[in-house]
Design a protein around this motif. Structure first.
Motif, mmCIF file in Angstrom:
data_model
loop_
_atom_site.group_PDB
_atom_site.id
_atom_site.type_symbol
_atom_site.label_atom_id
_atom_site.label_comp_id
_atom_site.label_asym_id
_atom_site.label_seq_id
_atom_site.Cartn_x
_atom_site.Cartn_y
_atom_site.Cartn_z
ATOM 1 N N PRO A 149 0.812 -1.221 0.000
ATOM 2 C CA PRO A 149 0.000 0.000 0.000
ATOM 3 C C PRO A 149 0.847 1.273 0.000
ATOM 4 O O PRO A 149 1.858 1.352 0.683
ATOM 5 C CB PRO A 149 -0.785 -0.108 1.308
ATOM 6 N N PHE A 150 0.415 2.233 -0.827
ATOM 7 C CA PHE A 150 1.063 3.537 -0.868
ATOM 8 C C PHE A 150 0.375 4.450 0.137
ATOM 9 O O PHE A 150 -0.350 5.371 -0.203
ATOM 10 C CB PHE A 150 0.980 4.137 -2.276
ATOM 11 N N GLY A 151 0.582 4.146 1.401
ATOM 12 C CA GLY A 151 -0.067 4.893 2.464
ATOM 13 C C GLY A 151 -1.382 4.249 2.879
ATOM 14 O O GLY A 151 -1.898 3.336 2.225
ATOM 15 N N HIS A 152 -1.918 4.748 3.987
ATOM 16 C CA HIS A 152 -3.191 4.272 4.530
ATOM 17 C C HIS A 152 -4.299 5.298 4.302
ATOM 18 O O HIS A 152 -5.479 4.982 4.369
ATOM 19 C CB HIS A 152 -3.034 4.005 6.030
ATOM 20 N N ASP A 235 -7.885 -1.450 0.000
ATOM 21 C CA ASP A 235 -7.097 -2.511 -0.602
ATOM 22 C C ASP A 235 -7.276 -2.608 -2.109
ATOM 23 O O ASP A 235 -6.336 -2.947 -2.824
ATOM 24 C CB ASP A 235 -7.466 -3.856 0.033
ATOM 25 N N MET A 236 -8.479 -2.295 -2.609
ATOM 26 C CA MET A 236 -8.770 -2.526 -4.026
ATOM 27 C C MET A 236 -9.236 -1.281 -4.783
ATOM 28 O O MET A 236 -8.757 -1.000 -5.880
ATOM 29 C CB MET A 236 -9.839 -3.614 -4.160
ATOM 30 N N VAL A 237 -10.176 -0.526 -4.209
ATOM 31 C CA VAL A 237 -10.769 0.576 -4.967
ATOM 32 C C VAL A 237 -9.771 1.704 -5.175
ATOM 33 O O VAL A 237 -9.618 2.224 -6.284
ATOM 34 C CB VAL A 237 -12.042 1.099 -4.266
ATOM 35 N N GLN A 238 -9.067 2.081 -4.103
ATOM 36 C CA GLN A 238 -8.187 3.248 -4.170
ATOM 37 C C GLN A 238 -7.052 3.071 -5.169
ATOM 38 O O GLN A 238 -6.523 4.049 -5.690
ATOM 39 C CB GLN A 238 -7.627 3.525 -2.763
ATOM 40 N N ASN A 239 -6.699 1.840 -5.505
ATOM 41 C CA ASN A 239 -5.582 1.625 -6.427
ATOM 42 C C ASN A 239 -5.999 0.840 -7.658
ATOM 43 O O ASN A 239 -6.075 1.394 -8.757
ATOM 44 C CB ASN A 239 -4.413 0.952 -5.705
ATOM 45 N N HIS A 240 -6.305 -0.454 -7.531
ATOM 46 C CA HIS A 240 -6.579 -1.282 -8.706
ATOM 47 C C HIS A 240 -7.759 -0.763 -9.524
ATOM 48 O O HIS A 240 -7.655 -0.517 -10.729
ATOM 49 C CB HIS A 240 -6.863 -2.731 -8.288
ATOM 50 N N LEU A 241 -8.919 -0.613 -8.877
ATOM 51 C CA LEU A 241 -10.106 -0.181 -9.623
ATOM 52 C C LEU A 241 -9.959 1.247 -10.116
ATOM 53 O O LEU A 241 -10.443 1.591 -11.203
ATOM 54 C CB LEU A 241 -11.368 -0.334 -8.769
ATOM 55 N N MET A 242 -9.289 2.082 -9.327
ATOM 56 C CA MET A 242 -9.058 3.461 -9.745
ATOM 57 C C MET A 242 -8.230 3.508 -11.029
ATOM 58 O O MET A 242 -8.517 4.288 -11.944
ATOM 59 C CB MET A 242 -8.351 4.220 -8.635
ATOM 60 N N GLU A 432 -0.741 11.241 -8.642
ATOM 61 C CA GLU A 432 -1.835 10.291 -8.865
ATOM 62 C C GLU A 432 -2.247 9.636 -7.554
ATOM 63 O O GLU A 432 -3.440 9.532 -7.239
ATOM 64 C CB GLU A 432 -1.387 9.182 -9.812
ATOM 65 N N VAL A 433 -1.261 9.149 -6.824
ATOM 66 C CA VAL A 433 -1.523 8.465 -5.557
ATOM 67 C C VAL A 433 -2.252 9.389 -4.599
ATOM 68 O O VAL A 433 -3.263 9.022 -3.977
ATOM 69 C CB VAL A 433 -0.204 7.969 -4.932
ATOM 70 N N GLU A 434 -1.773 10.614 -4.482
ATOM 71 C CA GLU A 434 -2.373 11.544 -3.527
ATOM 72 C C GLU A 434 -3.765 11.973 -3.964
ATOM 73 O O GLU A 434 -4.665 12.138 -3.129
ATOM 74 C CB GLU A 434 -1.445 12.741 -3.343
ATOM 75 N N ALA A 435 -3.986 12.143 -5.262
ATOM 76 C CA ALA A 435 -5.321 12.508 -5.743
ATOM 77 C C ALA A 435 -6.320 11.384 -5.480
ATOM 78 O O ALA A 435 -7.486 11.634 -5.135
ATOM 79 C CB ALA A 435 -5.272 12.831 -7.239
ATOM 80 N N ALA A 436 -5.878 10.122 -5.635
ATOM 81 C CA ALA A 436 -6.764 8.990 -5.364
ATOM 82 C C ALA A 436 -7.157 8.950 -3.889
ATOM 83 O O ALA A 436 -8.324 8.707 -3.553
ATOM 84 C CB ALA A 436 -6.079 7.686 -5.776
ATOM 85 N N TRP A 437 -6.193 9.206 -2.998
ATOM 86 C CA TRP A 437 -6.521 9.238 -1.573
ATOM 87 C C TRP A 437 -7.418 10.428 -1.239
ATOM 88 O O TRP A 437 -8.311 10.329 -0.380
ATOM 89 C CB TRP A 437 -5.252 9.294 -0.732
ATOM 90 N N TRP A 439 -9.751 11.595 -2.943
ATOM 91 C CA TRP A 439 -11.132 11.214 -3.276
ATOM 92 C C TRP A 439 -11.643 10.138 -2.328
ATOM 93 O O TRP A 439 -12.812 10.152 -1.925
ATOM 94 C CB TRP A 439 -11.194 10.716 -4.718
ATOM 95 N N THR A 440 -10.771 9.218 -1.934
ATOM 96 C CA THR A 440 -11.173 8.066 -1.129
ATOM 97 C C THR A 440 -11.448 8.436 0.325
ATOM 98 O O THR A 440 -12.419 7.954 0.931
ATOM 99 C CB THR A 440 -10.069 6.987 -1.180
ATOM 100 N N ASP A 441 -10.604 9.277 0.908
ATOM 101 C CA ASP A 441 -10.705 9.565 2.341
ATOM 102 C C ASP A 441 -12.082 10.079 2.779
ATOM 103 O O ASP A 441 -12.627 9.609 3.793
ATOM 104 C CB ASP A 441 -9.626 10.569 2.747
ATOM 105 N N PRO A 442 -12.693 11.050 2.077
ATOM 106 C CA PRO A 442 -14.013 11.532 2.523
ATOM 107 C C PRO A 442 -15.084 10.440 2.495
ATOM 108 O O PRO A 442 -16.010 10.469 3.315
ATOM 109 C CB PRO A 442 -14.334 12.650 1.519
#
Length: 483
Positions: A149-152, A235-242, A432-437, A439-442
């Protein structure tokens, strides 16, 4: 058609965590297969590194067992295995101490690519990065590979990126997502941007909706401690599915260039709208058909972590305004199935009458278990009974057309060779990683604040009924996984 294998430059690949499960199952077999194909130049070396007090001979025996178990029929050729093992070395190192680093430095050869694979817990990244720099192991041809994981969350991802940036240039960092190494994922870009047939239709005017499903029949399988802290969303949405969403939805890049491609992917992530609570369904598998429950698997009878999640989201841009994207992933489901389905709109005028039924063209990109692409087309049902329509698949798996060259290499084979080539196209950039997080965090904070509990679903089912109802409210049905 004859496939071409182009050798890469001479390299030393150091795998930190070289005795771990990922090395055993994926990294070592991938390198062996590239060696057998002739892609590794003579003199290229694999150097395993971990805390175990092993010799070269010990590690080579570990490599032999790995290949025997995971490298398929190629490993039956003992001469190939032994020749490959002569490329293999080992050094015992301490990521957070001085042991082994002088020995590793002494193994390095000048004037060749150096790749350092961090197949370890992210908590060790800092120590490894510092010692690589302190011992002057990095040069202009060096690359660093980091696994998820690229961060939590956004905060930890930013901290991890900042830590890596203290020691390496962004052009040296390869954040690996094995989904992007799958042949069919790359074919998705070729189908979209290499064929006039599809690109004019690739927008909200012609596409009704898009579904992305990654379903697994296995449970958490010994990963309970990690999964309990992550859940399906992290585990899946924030990276693979994104990443799959980005490749489906992105604009054509100006060139097929790493930063040009990743610029367009970043625009997709930033265009994602907030997800409404009624467009989120979380689930947790229960005991059924002889299988244990999620709570048993993680040894937490009160767990509120999701093993399944389904989302409906939208992109706020011109191309996709009004077209919903449905994302779904889960463990202990009825089928192992990863696919993207692009559902086109119905024809604007039904000339065949109501008795012909409703029909949509569907483009399905199958990622696993069998990689391939099919296009559903509507034809007349044979027979004298009038104009009855039926949907049939047009096979676009390329297997017959390409012959043996259609055999898909494992994703790690492609990605590791891309690291050696210095091609970052299929690797995630820090923004990319930070933009995905971001969106995911909220989304995660929202269900935590509401106290939402995941919906129970039977093991080996299609997931919770609420996910089915969510998409049916829109007059649509999930494709793929069924009960």
């Amino acid at each position: 058609m004859v496939s071409r294998t182009i050798p890469v430059d001479l390299f030393d690949l150091v795998v930190f965590g070289g005795t771990g499960d990922l090395a055993r199952r994926k990294i070592l077999p991938a390198l062996f297969k590239r060696f057998c194909s002739g892609q590794m130049a003579d003199g290229a070396r694999l150097i395993g590194a971990s805390r175990r007090d092993w010799s070269d001979a010990d590690y080579r025996e570990f490599v032999r067992k790995s290949l025997s178990e995971f490298a398929g029929e190629l490993a039956l050729d003992r001469s190939l295995v032994e020749t490959f093992c002569r490329c293999v070395h080992y050094v015992s190192v301490d990521a957070n101490g001085p042991r082994g680093w002088d020995e590793l430095s002494g193994l390095m050869v000048a004037d060749r690519v150096r790749a350092f694979y961090f197949s370890v817990d992210p908590g060790l990244f800092s120590g490894l990065s510092m010692r690589l720099q302190d011992h002057e192991l990095m040069n202009e041809q060096s690359r660093v590979v980091v696994e998820k994981p690229f961060g939590h969350d956004l905060e930890t991802a930013q901290a991890l990126n900042a830590e890596l940036a203290q020691h390496f240039d962004e052009s040296q960092i390869y954040r690996i997502d094995h989904y992007l190494g799958k042949e069919t994922v790359q074919n998705l870009m070729a189908v979209r941007f290499g064929n006039m047939l599809f690109e004019p239709l690739w927008n909200a005017q012609y596409i009704d909706h898009i579904q992305i499903t990654v379903a697994e029949t296995v449970g958490v399988d010994g990963r309970g401690e990690y999964y309990e802290s992550a859940g399906a969303m992290r585990d899946m949405v924030q990276n693979h599915l994104m990443q799959l969403l980005c490749l489906i939805a992105m604009e054509p890049p100006t060139f097929f260039d790493p930063d040009a491609v990743r610029d367009e992917k970043l625009k997709v992530i930033r265009a994602l709208s907030n997800v409404e609570p009624h467009h989120i369904v979380r689930g947790q598998y229960t005991a059924a058909d002889g299988a244990t429950s999620y709570r048993e698997d993680v040894d937490n009878p009160r767990s509120r972590t999701e093993s399944f999640i389904a989302l409906k989201c939208h992109l706020n841009n011109w191309r996709w305004a009004g077209t919903p994207f449905y994302l779904r992933t889960g463990k202990r489901m009825s089928e192992r199935d990863s696919e993207i389905t692009v559902v086109f709109k119905e024809t604007p005028h039904a000339i065949f009458g109501q008795e012909a039924g409703r029909h949509n063209n569907e483009l399905t990109i199958q990622l696993q278990p069998d990689e391939g692409i099919t296009l559903g087309v509507t034809i007349k049902d044979p027979g004298p009974g009038g104009m009855r329509l039926v949907d049939v698949p047009l096979d676009m798996s390329f297997a017959e057309a390409l012959g043996p060259s259609a055999d898909s290499p494992d994703a790690y084979e492609r990605l590791i060779m891309d690291v050696i080539r210095g091609d970052q196209t299929l690797f995630m950039r820090n923004d990319e990683v930070e933009a995905a997080w971001a969106w995911t965090d909220p989304i995660i904070r929202g269900w935590q604040a509401r106290g939402d509990a995941p919906k129970p679903y039977d093991s080996y089912s299609a997931g919770p009924d609420d996910a089915t109802m969510m998409i049916r409210r829109d007059g649509r049905e999930w494709r793929g996984v069924i009960n």
